[in-house]
Design a protein around this motif. Structure first.
Motif, PDB file in Angstrom:
ATOM      1  N   MET A   1     -14.149  31.127 -26.802  1.00 36.84           N
ATOM      2  CA  MET A   1     -14.312  32.554 -26.515  1.00 36.84           C
ATOM      3  C   MET A   1     -14.933  33.245 -27.715  1.00 36.84           C
ATOM      4  O   MET A   1     -14.550  32.984 -28.867  1.00 36.84           O
ATOM      5  N   SER A   2     -15.886  34.139 -27.453  1.00 37.57           N
ATOM      6  CA  SER A   2     -16.548  34.840 -28.557  1.00 37.57           C
ATOM      7  C   SER A   2     -15.565  35.755 -29.269  1.00 37.57           C
ATOM      8  O   SER A   2     -14.652  36.304 -28.655  1.00 37.57           O
ATOM      9  N   PRO A   3     -15.717  35.962 -30.587  1.00 42.36           N
ATOM     10  CA  PRO A   3     -14.751  36.758 -31.356  1.00 42.36           C
ATOM     11  C   PRO A   3     -14.846  38.240 -31.049  1.00 42.36           C
ATOM     12  O   PRO A   3     -15.917  38.756 -30.727  1.00 42.36           O
ATOM     13  N   ASP A   4     -13.691  38.942 -31.167  1.00 44.42           N
ATOM     14  CA  ASP A   4     -13.684  40.390 -31.042  1.00 44.42           C
ATOM     15  C   ASP A   4     -13.954  41.003 -32.418  1.00 44.42           C
ATOM     16  O   ASP A   4     -14.242  40.297 -33.390  1.00 44.42           O
ATOM     17  N   GLY A   5     -13.849  42.335 -32.516  1.00 39.73           N
ATOM     18  CA  GLY A   5     -14.187  43.011 -33.769  1.00 39.73           C
ATOM     19  C   GLY A   5     -13.363  42.572 -34.968  1.00 39.73           C
ATOM     20  O   GLY A   5     -13.927  42.196 -36.010  1.00 39.73           O
ATOM     21  N   PRO A   6     -12.013  42.591 -34.901  1.00 42.28           N
ATOM     22  CA  PRO A   6     -11.213  42.156 -36.054  1.00 42.28           C
ATOM     23  C   PRO A   6     -11.496  40.712 -36.450  1.00 42.28           C
ATOM     24  O   PRO A   6     -11.544  40.386 -37.631  1.00 42.28           O
ATOM     25  N   ARG A   7     -11.652  39.834 -35.454  1.00 39.48           N
ATOM     26  CA  ARG A   7     -11.943  38.430 -35.750  1.00 39.48           C
ATOM     27  C   ARG A   7     -13.307  38.293 -36.419  1.00 39.48           C
ATOM     28  O   ARG A   7     -13.482  37.511 -37.364  1.00 39.48           O
ATOM     29  N   LEU A   8     -14.279  39.071 -35.968  1.00 36.94           N
ATOM     30  CA  LEU A   8     -15.609  39.018 -36.564  1.00 36.94           C
ATOM     31  C   LEU A   8     -15.565  39.503 -38.009  1.00 36.94           C
ATOM     32  O   LEU A   8     -16.206  38.932 -38.893  1.00 36.94           O
ATOM     33  N   ALA A   9     -14.807  40.580 -38.263  1.00 39.13           N
ATOM     34  CA  ALA A   9     -14.657  41.063 -39.642  1.00 39.13           C
ATOM     35  C   ALA A   9     -14.041  39.984 -40.527  1.00 39.13           C
ATOM     36  O   ALA A   9     -14.452  39.794 -41.680  1.00 39.13           O
ATOM     37  N   ALA A  10     -13.049  39.251 -39.986  1.00 35.89           N
ATOM     38  CA  ALA A  10     -12.425  38.168 -40.746  1.00 35.89           C
ATOM     39  C   ALA A  10     -13.410  37.036 -41.025  1.00 35.89           C
ATOM     40  O   ALA A  10     -13.359  36.396 -42.084  1.00 35.89           O
ATOM     41  N   LEU A  11     -14.323  36.790 -40.095  1.00 38.98           N
ATOM     42  CA  LEU A  11     -15.321  35.741 -40.300  1.00 38.98           C
ATOM     43  C   LEU A  11     -16.288  36.110 -41.426  1.00 38.98           C
ATOM     44  O   LEU A  11     -16.693  35.250 -42.207  1.00 38.98           O
ATOM     45  N   TRP A  12     -16.677  37.395 -41.516  1.00 36.08           N
ATOM     46  CA  TRP A  12     -17.531  37.793 -42.633  1.00 36.08           C
ATOM     47  C   TRP A  12     -16.792  37.642 -43.963  1.00 36.08           C
ATOM     48  O   TRP A  12     -17.377  37.252 -44.964  1.00 36.08           O
ATOM     49  N   THR A  13     -15.496  37.929 -43.954  1.00 36.56           N
ATOM     50  CA  THR A  13     -14.694  37.721 -45.165  1.00 36.56           C
ATOM     51  C   THR A  13     -14.647  36.243 -45.522  1.00 36.56           C
ATOM     52  O   THR A  13     -14.773  35.859 -46.691  1.00 36.56           O
TER      53      THR A  13
END
Length: 329
Positions: free
Chosen positions: A1-13
């Motif tokens: 499943m594609s990431p939501d906003g918080p998960r995407l922010a964590a991926l950039w971190t």
């Protein structure tokens, strides 16, 4: 499943902690295409990117002069691999929330059509063009924090009185955020981890006239908690005039159509203090300006107030501001 906003922010971190691949540090999004996995990336200058893999022979039409985002053809290689990407990049760091929400939608569309990843990307960019061009403005982080604080109070008010939306007046340009009879309530919010200094806008903001004026100060943390859309939904469930509430939000620039942009920015209240503003409280009011300090010819006055100062600190009261506001007669 594609990431939501918080998960995407964590991926950039997470990407920031990785060694660079060419000019990028990357983390996998978990969304695949026929040419590989979409990557969440940071360039060596710290700018955020989403890298959609494409065929090396793909002639990508680049968009290099966008004010919000750019689209460029990029090649990443290491000792064993060489891959070509359509690199969607953020230009203006002030639009981080907007970019995050855009990438969430790109990833969802790519996941739904992995054989047509570039088409999915371009369709999303087309649908978001008015926002990306600046034709529609979204609320920034400090504005969202301020709105979050007001909605915390409003949620408490409508929990006791479903008709309390009518007391929320700050959106209409009034001096204070809430009014009921001769009682007014002003809400100040900060995300700073230190200090209790607030910015006062105008000589009327701390002028309660003949009535009672309460000042509530809220400190928020930004690494966990709930979003503004979450509080909006809470108020809508509790209040008896949802249409008036939605109109008030629109006055402040908040639109429900932008909710997904705002969901990734979360807040949690960690400190709340309330003050009784009255004689002896440090403030600038029209009645306090006399003789040569008269307001004729003077524009709007803004000043900083230290709530830890002696006169302000002595005005602290141990009350629930929503209850005190509703019970005042």
């Amino acid at each position: 499943m594609s990431p939501d906003g918080p998960r995407l922010a964590a991926l950039w971190t997470a990407a920031a902690a990785e060694p660079p691949t060419s000019a990028y540090r990357t983390a996998t999004s978990g969304v695949g295409t026929r040419h590989g996995t979409v990557l969440v990336a940071l360039r060596d200058d710290g700018s955020r990117h989403l890298l959609i893999p494409i065929d090396a022979r793909h002639s990508l039409k680049e968009e290099t002069d966008g004010q919000a985002v750019t689209l460029r053809r990029r090649v990443l290689e290491d000792a064993t691999t060489r891959r070509t990407y359509a690199a969607l990049g953020l230009v203006d760091d002030r639009l981080t929330d907007l970019f995050r929400a855009l990438c969430v939608e790109v990833l969802a569309r790519v996941e739904a059509a992995p054989e047509q990843a570039v088409q999915a990307l371009r369709r999303t960019l087309g649908d978001w063009r008015s926002l990306l061009s600046g034709a529609r403005r979204v609320l920034g982080p400090s504005e969202l924090a301020g709105l979050f604080g007001e909605l915390l109070v409003l949620r408490d008010l409508v929990a006791s009185d479903p008709g309390a939306v009518t007391f929320w007046t700050g959106h209409s340009g009034s001096a204070q955020d809430f009014h009921r009879g001769t009682c007014a309530l002003e809400v100040k919010t900060t995300t700073s981890p230190e200090g209790r200094t607030v910015r006062i806008h105008g000589t009327g903001q701390l002028d309660g006239g003949v009535g009672r004026l309460l000042l509530t100060w809220i400190r928020l943390r930004t690494d966990r908690g709930r979003s503004v859309p979450d509080l909006v939904e809470d108020v809508l469930v509790r209040c008896d005039d949802g249409d008036a509430f939605v109109r008030a939000l629109a006055d402040l620039g908040y639109r429900s159509s932008d909710a997904e942009i705002y969901r990734a920015r979360v807040f949690e209240p960690v400190e709340r203090l309330t003050y009784e503003v009255g004689p002896g409280f440090p403030r600038i009011t029209p009645s306090g300006l006399v003789d040569d300090a008269a307001l004729a010819g003077i524009g709007t006055v803004h000043y900083d107030l230290d709530l830890d100062s002696g006169p302000a600190s002595s005005a602290r009261i141990d009350v629930d501001p929503a209850r005190a506001f509703l019970e005042h007669s």
